[in-house]
Design a protein around this motif. Sequence first.
Motif, PDB file in Angstrom:
ATOM      1  N   LEU A  20       0.842  -1.179   0.000  1.00  0.00           N
ATOM      2  CA  LEU A  20       0.000   0.000   0.000  1.00  0.00           C
ATOM      3  C   LEU A  20       0.889   1.245   0.000  1.00  0.00           C
ATOM      4  CD1 LEU A  20      -2.652  -1.225   2.571  1.00  0.00           C
ATOM      5  CD2 LEU A  20      -2.679  -1.398   0.090  1.00  0.00           C
ATOM      6  N   GLY A  49      -7.148   0.096   0.918  1.00  0.00           N
ATOM      7  CA  GLY A  49      -6.389  -0.970   0.276  1.00  0.00           C
ATOM      8  C   GLY A  49      -6.704  -1.074  -1.194  1.00  0.00           C
ATOM      9  N   ASP A  50      -5.866  -1.807  -1.900  1.00  0.00           N
ATOM     10  CA  ASP A  50      -6.052  -2.004  -3.331  1.00  0.00           C
ATOM     11  C   ASP A  50      -7.161  -3.009  -3.613  1.00  0.00           C
ATOM     12  OD1 ASP A  50      -3.833  -0.391  -3.821  1.00  0.00           O
ATOM     13  OD2 ASP A  50      -2.451  -2.096  -3.835  1.00  0.00           O
ATOM     14  N   GLU A  63     -12.611  -3.814  -0.605  1.00  0.00           N
ATOM     15  CA  GLU A  63     -11.958  -2.817  -1.447  1.00  0.00           C
ATOM     16  C   GLU A  63     -12.225  -3.099  -2.927  1.00  0.00           C
ATOM     17  OE1 GLU A  63     -10.981  -0.214  -0.219  1.00  0.00           O
ATOM     18  OE2 GLU A  63     -10.463  -0.657   1.862  1.00  0.00           O
ATOM     19  N   LYS A 248      -1.792   3.432  -7.950  1.00  0.00           N
ATOM     20  CA  LYS A 248      -2.788   2.870  -7.041  1.00  0.00           C
ATOM     21  C   LYS A 248      -4.167   3.473  -7.294  1.00  0.00           C
ATOM     22  CE  LYS A 248       0.261   0.490  -4.644  1.00  0.00           C
ATOM     23  NZ  LYS A 248       0.235  -0.963  -4.538  1.00  0.00           N
ATOM     24  N   ARG A 271      -8.671   5.661  -5.207  1.00  0.00           N
ATOM     25  CA  ARG A 271      -7.237   5.689  -4.921  1.00  0.00           C
ATOM     26  C   ARG A 271      -6.964   5.005  -3.580  1.00  0.00           C
ATOM     27  NH1 ARG A 271      -4.368  11.409  -4.034  1.00  0.00           N
ATOM     28  NH2 ARG A 271      -5.290  11.798  -6.080  1.00  0.00           N
ATOM     29  N   THR A 272      -5.836   4.332  -3.487  1.00  0.00           N
ATOM     30  CA  THR A 272      -5.435   3.682  -2.237  1.00  0.00           C
ATOM     31  C   THR A 272      -4.532   4.594  -1.416  1.00  0.00           C
ATOM     32  OG1 THR A 272      -5.540   1.480  -3.214  1.00  0.00           O
ATOM     33  CG2 THR A 272      -4.226   1.719  -1.223  1.00  0.00           C
ATOM     34  N   ASP A 274      -3.160   4.112   2.556  1.00  0.00           N
ATOM     35  CA  ASP A 274      -3.292   3.049   3.551  1.00  0.00           C
ATOM     36  C   ASP A 274      -3.413   3.514   4.992  1.00  0.00           C
ATOM     37  OD1 ASP A 274      -0.480   3.745   3.622  1.00  0.00           O
ATOM     38  OD2 ASP A 274      -0.154   1.884   4.718  1.00  0.00           O
ATOM     39  N   ARG A 279      -5.169   9.629   4.685  1.00  0.00           N
ATOM     40  CA  ARG A 279      -6.434   9.911   4.015  1.00  0.00           C
ATOM     41  C   ARG A 279      -7.017  11.241   4.485  1.00  0.00           C
ATOM     42  NH1 ARG A 279      -6.786   4.406   5.106  1.00  0.00           N
ATOM     43  NH2 ARG A 279      -8.299   4.585   6.812  1.00  0.00           N
ATOM     44  N   TYR A 291     -13.211   9.858   1.675  1.00  0.00           N
ATOM     45  CA  TYR A 291     -12.441   8.670   2.039  1.00  0.00           C
ATOM     46  C   TYR A 291     -13.188   7.845   3.064  1.00  0.00           C
ATOM     47  CZ  TYR A 291     -10.602  10.762   6.471  1.00  0.00           C
ATOM     48  OH  TYR A 291     -10.437  11.299   7.726  1.00  0.00           O
TER      49      TYR A 291
END
Length: 557
Positions: A20, A49-50, A63, A248, A271-272, A274, A279, A291
């Motif tokens: 991440l 997360g992705d 996610e 990401k 968008r990631t 982590d 955020r 977020y």
Amino acid sequence: MRISKSRAARAITAAVAVALIATGCSSERDNDSKSGDGKKDTFVFAGAGDPGSLDPALASDGETFRVTRQAFEALLEHESGGSELVGGLAEKWSSNDEGTVWTFDLRKNVKFHDGEAFNAAAVCANYDHWFNWTGTYQSSAVSYYWQTIMGGFAKNEDKETPEANYKSCTAKDDNTAVIEVKEPSANLPGGFSLNALAIHSPKAIEEYKKQDASAKGDAITYPKYSQEAGTVAGTGPYKITKWNKGNKEVSLERFDDYWGEKAKIKNLVFRTIDTEEGRRQALQAGDIDGYDLVAPADVKTLEDQGYGVPTRGVFNLFYVGMSQEANPALKKKEVRQAIAHSIDRENLVKTQLPEGGKVADQFMPDTIEGYSKDVKQYAYDTGEAKKLLKKAGQEKLKVDFCYPTEVTRPYMPAPQDLFELMKDDLEKSGITVTPKAMKWAPDYLDATESGSCDLHMLGWTGDFNDGFNFIGTWFAGYDKQWGFKDKKVFDAVNAGSKLGKHDERIAAYKKANEVVMEYLPGVPVSSSPPAIAFGKNVNPPNVSPLTQEVFSEASFK
């Protein structure tokens, strides 16, 4: 959703997740995109997360579903901002009295993103495609939700794969699909709402079939089409246009031929980022427009600054799991009871969880039908814990306690802080705790999935409002995560799963909760309402207790 949510969800995430990022990444829209009239036309939302796949059928983590839910629709959906089932691609649905034949009256004039027409044949093409999966696609790490809802496959290749409950799908006419199962199930009709069973273009499915998934040990290599935009095609208000793994970011664009209300914003980017702090800072800097998983301590700060911070309803559970195979001492009930009495859950809720969090006393929140008021209680009592350890001959009990790093979950806002408090609690009872910090993916998820940790911390956000979606996830049969075999527990949990009458099913779930908490396979800790944040200039979508926000509802002020 629920999100890394189940044992298989964790396995999937472990197989596909990559490192991440912090907040300093560049965005595909480094500057706010503007439409011809000067209004912003790109909404950027940050998750923790992705995603693992652009094909939701291959996923079971939140996610991934956050992204794919905007592009793919299932036969049924949940009401905006709630947990009641409503029509999705099916306007109406019904079943026979036994709950084995499900008839769907489909929407008309619906198109897939590739221009193909949606109809009953398309529904059956999807269900038959999943039913006929072979090879690595039959791995529970790939097809968890299919196996959970419909059982196994036309030809099971592993004796541990559950027997198929799916029987057939018939296109009665263009606008009527009939799905038959062998036995009634508590997972229906809720399972028809899962994004993992969302409908794809039959043309796209033919391309999917040309590519295989593969496995080497526990590592899964997913098919190319699921890892880059271009092939997948759903019916949702957005279509996926790009997955920039370096940045990401996954980019989506409004689908102008959508059958329902068109998305209010042209472009959508996930968008990631982590960390909770990362955020928050990105939102405050104007780099993102919203977020998820706001730190409890940040809620008031953001609200005072004028940001929107709505709170979802309570629909999750955080727990401490125990692996009896990893540590034989845990096979003794008195030891498990001592651990339960050692954890000050009230303090965890008060100091670590958002406002509205509740102490859990069973493996489902009190918002789910089937919650019982008569379960055995394990109050915080260090003295009682010491007595139980002495009775078990384990006064010098030693445990490895695994906790994850580089992650935030709806039920677990700050894993290390939660771990440290529980470690202190356990040590007050005389238990020696060896910390085992592991990167969330793949190390932690692999370890918990395989039952390698004496103690670990995880949770679950419900997929739909049925008690079996909680207790059945963990205790319907043997699971390496818990490492125990107790027929009384398994029978009690499964007792309500095939009951068609609502009142009888709920009564069975209540009894199952009582049996589970008498056996005590682990310690339910808390349920909490995770917060989600939006920019000052955003009219947000309705927030969902299932974390199933529909971003086509969002707009800029």
